[in-house]
Structures are given as C-alpha cells and as structure tokens.
Design an enzyme around this catalytic site. Structure first.
Site, PDB file in Angstrom:
ATOM      1  N   ARG A 225       7.108  -6.090  -4.953  1.00  0.00           N
ATOM      2  CA  ARG A 225       7.866  -6.963  -4.059  1.00  0.00           C
ATOM      3  C   ARG A 225       7.845  -8.381  -4.620  1.00  0.00           C
ATOM      4  O   ARG A 225       6.836  -8.830  -5.171  1.00  0.00           O
ATOM      5  CB  ARG A 225       7.242  -6.975  -2.651  1.00  0.00           C
ATOM      6  CG  ARG A 225       7.475  -5.703  -1.850  1.00  0.00           C
ATOM      7  CD  ARG A 225       8.940  -5.519  -1.445  1.00  0.00           C
ATOM      8  NE  ARG A 225       9.154  -4.327  -0.658  1.00  0.00           N
ATOM      9  CZ  ARG A 225       9.537  -3.127  -1.137  1.00  0.00           C
ATOM     10  NH1 ARG A 225       9.776  -2.982  -2.437  1.00  0.00           N
ATOM     11  NH2 ARG A 225       9.720  -2.108  -0.329  1.00  0.00           N
ATOM     12  N   HIS A 273      16.450  -4.825  -8.191  1.00  0.00           N
ATOM     13  CA  HIS A 273      15.678  -3.967  -7.286  1.00  0.00           C
ATOM     14  C   HIS A 273      16.133  -2.499  -7.428  1.00  0.00           C
ATOM     15  O   HIS A 273      16.525  -1.855  -6.446  1.00  0.00           O
ATOM     16  CB  HIS A 273      15.810  -4.426  -5.825  1.00  0.00           C
ATOM     17  CG  HIS A 273      14.715  -3.890  -4.941  1.00  0.00           C
ATOM     18  ND1 HIS A 273      14.193  -4.584  -3.873  1.00  0.00           N
ATOM     19  CD2 HIS A 273      14.040  -2.706  -4.967  1.00  0.00           C
ATOM     20  CE1 HIS A 273      13.244  -3.860  -3.281  1.00  0.00           C
ATOM     21  NE2 HIS A 273      13.139  -2.714  -3.928  1.00  0.00           N
TER      22      HIS A 273
HETATM   23  P1  NAP Z   1       0.637   3.307  -1.985  1.00  0.00           P
HETATM   24  O1  NAP Z   1       0.588   4.756  -2.337  1.00  0.00           O
HETATM   25  O2  NAP Z   1       0.345   2.900  -0.589  1.00  0.00           O
HETATM   26  O3  NAP Z   1      -0.403   2.585  -2.961  1.00  0.00           O
HETATM   27  C1  NAP Z   1      -0.768   1.259  -2.814  1.00  0.00           C
HETATM   28  C2  NAP Z   1      -1.889   0.928  -3.794  1.00  0.00           C
HETATM   29  O4  NAP Z   1      -2.158  -0.470  -3.687  1.00  0.00           O
HETATM   30  C3  NAP Z   1      -3.192   1.675  -3.474  1.00  0.00           C
HETATM   31  O5  NAP Z   1      -3.846   2.043  -4.672  1.00  0.00           O
HETATM   32  C4  NAP Z   1      -4.000   0.609  -2.738  1.00  0.00           C
HETATM   33  O6  NAP Z   1      -5.399   0.742  -2.854  1.00  0.00           O
HETATM   34  C5  NAP Z   1      -3.550  -0.646  -3.453  1.00  0.00           C
HETATM   35  N1  NAP Z   1      -3.783  -1.819  -2.624  1.00  0.00           N
HETATM   36  C6  NAP Z   1      -3.259  -2.113  -1.414  1.00  0.00           C
HETATM   37  N2  NAP Z   1      -3.760  -3.271  -0.945  1.00  0.00           N
HETATM   38  C7  NAP Z   1      -4.625  -3.715  -1.888  1.00  0.00           C
HETATM   39  C8  NAP Z   1      -5.477  -4.842  -1.990  1.00  0.00           C
HETATM   40  N3  NAP Z   1      -5.541  -5.762  -1.030  1.00  0.00           N
HETATM   41  N4  NAP Z   1      -6.240  -4.962  -3.093  1.00  0.00           N
HETATM   42  C9  NAP Z   1      -6.205  -4.024  -4.055  1.00  0.00           C
HETATM   43  N5  NAP Z   1      -5.426  -2.937  -4.029  1.00  0.00           N
HETATM   44  C10 NAP Z   1      -4.657  -2.779  -2.957  1.00  0.00           C
HETATM   45  O7  NAP Z   1       2.026   2.666  -2.349  1.00  0.00           O
HETATM   46  P2  NAP Z   1       3.112   3.212  -3.390  1.00  0.00           P
HETATM   47  O8  NAP Z   1       3.862   4.346  -2.814  1.00  0.00           O
HETATM   48  O9  NAP Z   1       2.450   3.407  -4.692  1.00  0.00           O
HETATM   49  O10 NAP Z   1       4.123   1.976  -3.460  1.00  0.00           O
HETATM   50  C11 NAP Z   1       3.707   0.697  -3.891  1.00  0.00           C
HETATM   51  C12 NAP Z   1       4.790  -0.328  -3.647  1.00  0.00           C
HETATM   52  O11 NAP Z   1       5.821  -0.208  -4.611  1.00  0.00           O
HETATM   53  C13 NAP Z   1       5.534  -0.214  -2.328  1.00  0.00           C
HETATM   54  O12 NAP Z   1       4.791  -0.752  -1.262  1.00  0.00           O
HETATM   55  C14 NAP Z   1       6.801  -0.992  -2.607  1.00  0.00           C
HETATM   56  O13 NAP Z   1       6.631  -2.344  -2.236  1.00  0.00           O
HETATM   57  C15 NAP Z   1       6.962  -0.902  -4.116  1.00  0.00           C
HETATM   58  N6  NAP Z   1       8.187  -0.161  -4.499  1.00  0.00           N
HETATM   59  C16 NAP Z   1       9.156  -0.803  -5.194  1.00  0.00           C
HETATM   60  C17 NAP Z   1      10.274  -0.117  -5.588  1.00  0.00           C
HETATM   61  C18 NAP Z   1      11.338  -0.774  -6.418  1.00  0.00           C
HETATM   62  O14 NAP Z   1      12.390  -0.192  -6.649  1.00  0.00           O
HETATM   63  N7  NAP Z   1      11.120  -1.966  -6.923  1.00  0.00           N
HETATM   64  C19 NAP Z   1      10.431   1.240  -5.275  1.00  0.00           C
HETATM   65  C20 NAP Z   1       9.427   1.863  -4.547  1.00  0.00           C
HETATM   66  C21 NAP Z   1       8.289   1.154  -4.163  1.00  0.00           C
HETATM   67  P3  NAP Z   1      -6.163   2.014  -2.209  1.00  0.00           P
HETATM   68  O15 NAP Z   1      -5.732   3.190  -3.049  1.00  0.00           O
HETATM   69  O16 NAP Z   1      -7.599   1.691  -2.419  1.00  0.00           O
HETATM   70  O17 NAP Z   1      -5.721   2.091  -0.793  1.00  0.00           O
HETATM   71  C1  GLV Z   2      11.796   0.239  -2.566  1.00  0.00           C
HETATM   72  O1  GLV Z   2      11.684  -0.913  -2.762  1.00  0.00           O
HETATM   73  C2  GLV Z   2      10.861   1.037  -1.863  1.00  0.00           C
HETATM   74  O2  GLV Z   2       9.971   0.479  -1.218  1.00  0.00           O
HETATM   75  O3  GLV Z   2      10.973   2.283  -1.923  1.00  0.00           O
END
Ligand code: NAP
Ligand code: GLV
Length: 310
Positions: A225, A273
């Site tokens: 983000r 994005h």
């Molecule tokens: P997720 O499965 O919830 O994983 C989040 C990771 O971040 C976990 O390893 C978590 O640690 C860690 N984390 C959260 N808060 C933290 C903190 N304060 N300090 C250290 N580590 C922390 O999320 P995801 O599905 O991988 O997605 C991640 C993000 O990618 C989404 O929230 C979204 O914003 C972004 N995204 C972007 C796009 C795009 O097109 N640009 C597309 C999809 C997603 P723990 O494992 O210890 O809980």
């Molecule tokens: C895209 O930004 C997502 O959160 O899947």
C-alpha cells in the site's frame, strides 16, 4: 440467498458469470442499481465501499473483500460490528503477486534497465553478472503473498529473508520478526519488497530511519500500500544516491496525480496498482466456498481479526 456487489474497479459482469457458475441459486445484485431492499441481503462482496454504507444492510452474514487488503474496510468508522470481514486468499492473486515480485527482483538483479537503455542506444556492452546465491532479497510481510514470493525466490537460488510480526519458519528463508528483528533484516537486504498489510503499526514503515539501515545501492519494491512509504524520505534516499532504484505499484493517492515527482523520476518505475489484480474465474471459487461454509453454520476461512486489522 442474496449477495450485493459493490466496486468501481472490478467487473460486475465477470463476477456475475463466475459466481453464477459456482452458485446458481445465489441472487447477484449490483449496487446501487439492482438493490431495491437492503433487508434480506446475506452477503456483501466489496472493494472500497462508501463509508457507512455497509452498516445500512441489516442482515449481512459476512463481508467479503474483493482484495487481499482490508484497509479499505477498516478505515470505515461505521463498519458493522459482529459481521465477519473475510479477506481474499486466492490462487490467482498469489500467483500474480509472485510473478510481479519475481519479475522486478530479476529486473534489478540482472541490470535489465541498463540493458534496455543500451539496446535503445545500440550499445553492445556486458556487465559483470551477480551471483544469485549472494543476492540478498528481503520481504516485509511473510503472509499469503510474502510467504509465497519468499519460497519461490528461494527456490530460484536467491538468499531470501523475511520479516513478520510473529516468529515463522519457512524452508530456505531466514525469518526475522517484530521490532527487534527489523534492523538486522534491513541491514542484509539489497532488494527490499514490501508485502505488509496497511495498519496503524505498518503505516510509514519505509521511512528515513528504516531506509538508512539498507546497504548502499539497495532497491525498493512496494507492492503493498502507498502509505507504507514516506514518499519524501524515499525520494531523498534516491536523490542522494543512497538507493539505486524503486518500483512502486501503490500510492498515497490513486491514480497517482499527474504532477507527482515519481512519474518522471529517473530511478522510479510506476505501475498502476496492478501487481496482482483479482481474477474472478479463480476468486469466485473461494467466495462461493466461503458462502457454503457460512450456510452450513461454519465460520468462513480467513476472517480478519479486527484488533490486528489484517
Ligand atoms: P497476510 O497473509 O495477512 O500477511 C501479512 C503479513 O504481514 C504477515 O506475515 C504478518 O505477520 C505481517 N505483518 C502484519 N503486521 C505486521 C507488523 N506490525 N510487523 C511485522 N509484520 C507484520 O496478507 P497478504 O495476503 O500476504 O497481503 C499483504 C498485502 O498485500 C495486503 O494487505 C495488500 O495491502 C497488499 N496487496 C497488494 C496488491 C497489489 O496489487 N498491489 C495485491 C494484493 C495484496 P504474521 O504472519 O506474524 O501475522
Ligand atoms: C489489492 O490491492 C488487494 O489488496 O488485493
């Protein structure tokens, strides 16, 4: 069963088609045109809904995010309490993000920007090839997306580390966690990838202080983000020559305003994005399976913990 679909960015027609194949009995209502009565609507499938709107649907059993990130929902001060919020965890979404991460990591690792420039100028020149085994890539966030990217990078032979909130074990990946683990993680990271959720704890995490721990000539890839990055600090680090380059997919304001310095910065690549877009043919399967679980009286998979915000 009724589902309301709210999004200005996702294609309702595709979702209608794919959810219809999965669940022929589900009534798909596109907001606002097709909703006559908010009562009796069981599910909401949403991306960036208007603040306060979800609270006006009295019978929701679950709110499904059309993306992995749920910051667009938790920024709503009137988000209905007691209705589970479910984030998207999906095969195609994970695959898309891993492709993006691999693409840009290899782009920097193999100096592809230099070779592309040379090709434009008709210059035949080879550069020393770095040894993948010693290329240190670091991923902030080791969840669904960061974890998959870390595993795939490691399987290609990169020296991969990651940072998460709690301790983790991923084969072939050096795992750091919490505040104390951050400086050591950054100090060894030549290509930094941000895949954290946006929460109050992670907002502004890529800033002058954290960037100062990276080695000289490091690269930054932000595909999480925009507000994870303090733009002025990143620009200062690029302009001073400390950082080699950055690829940014997400921004404080989207679309990125036409006069933003990132657009014409020689060291910055902007993508709109698109690191991983939701693919209805795959994500509809996940949403349908979760609806079936709720209808069977089970909890949906991947409910967000409101106290953590992700
Ligand atoms: P997720 O499965 O919830 O994983 C989040 C990771 O971040 C976990 O390893 C978590 O640690 C860690 N984390 C959260 N808060 C933290 C903190 N304060 N300090 C250290 N580590 C922390 O999320 P995801 O599905 O991988 O997605 C991640 C993000 O990618 C989404 O929230 C979204 O914003 C972004 N995204 C972007 C796009 C795009 O097109 N640009 C597309 C999809 C997603 P723990 O494992 O210890 O809980
Ligand atoms: C895209 O930004 C997502 O959160 O899947």
């Amino acid at each position: 069963m009724k589902l309301v679909f709210m999004s200005h960015e996702d294609k309702a027609s595709l979702w209608r088609e794919w959810l219809g194949k999965e669940m022929p009995g589900l009534q798909f209502l596109q907001w606002p045109g097709e909703v006559e009565d908010k009562a009796g609507i069981d599910y909401a499938l949403v991306w960036k809904p208007e603040k306060g709107l979800l609270r006006t649907f009295p019978d929701l059993k679950a709110i499904f995010s059309l993306g992995a990130g749920v910051d667009h929902l938790f920024s709503d001060p009137e988000l209905p309490e007691g209705v589970p919020v479910v984030r998207l965890v999906d095969r195609a979404l994970t695959q898309g993000m891993t492709e993006y991460v691999l693409y840009w990591t290899i782009h920097y690792h193999r100096r592809m920007a230099d070779y592309l420039r040379q090709a434009e100028d008709g210059v035949w020149q080879q550069h020393l090839q770095a040894d993948t085994k010693f290329r240190r890539v670091g991923i902030l966030g080791l969840g669904e997306l960061g974890g998959d990217a870390a595993r795939k990078l490691a399987s290609l032979g990169f020296d991969v580390a990651g940072w998460s909130r709690g301790p983790k074990e991923i084969e072939g990946v050096t795992c750091h966690h919490c505040g104390e683990g951050l400086p050591a993680f950054l100090a060894r990271t030549e290509i930094l990838i941000c895949l954290l959720p946006l929460t109050e704890e992670t907002r502004g995490i890529v800033n002058a202080e954290t960037l100062s721990h990276l080695p000289d000539q490091a690269y930054v890839i932000n595909c999480a983000r925009g507000p994870h990055v303090v733009d002025a600090d990143l620009l200062a680090a690029l302009d001073s020559g400390r950082l080699a380059a950055a690829t940014l997919d997400v921004f404080h304001a989207e679309p990125l305003p036409a006069d933003h310095p990132y657009w014409n910065h020689p060291k910055v690549t902007v993508t709109p994005h698109m690191a991983s877009l939701t693919v209805p043919s795959s994500a509809a399967e996940y949403v349908a399976e979760n609806i079936r679980r709720v209808e069977r009286g089970e909890a949906p998979r991947n409910i967000v913990d409101p106290s953590k915000g992700y």
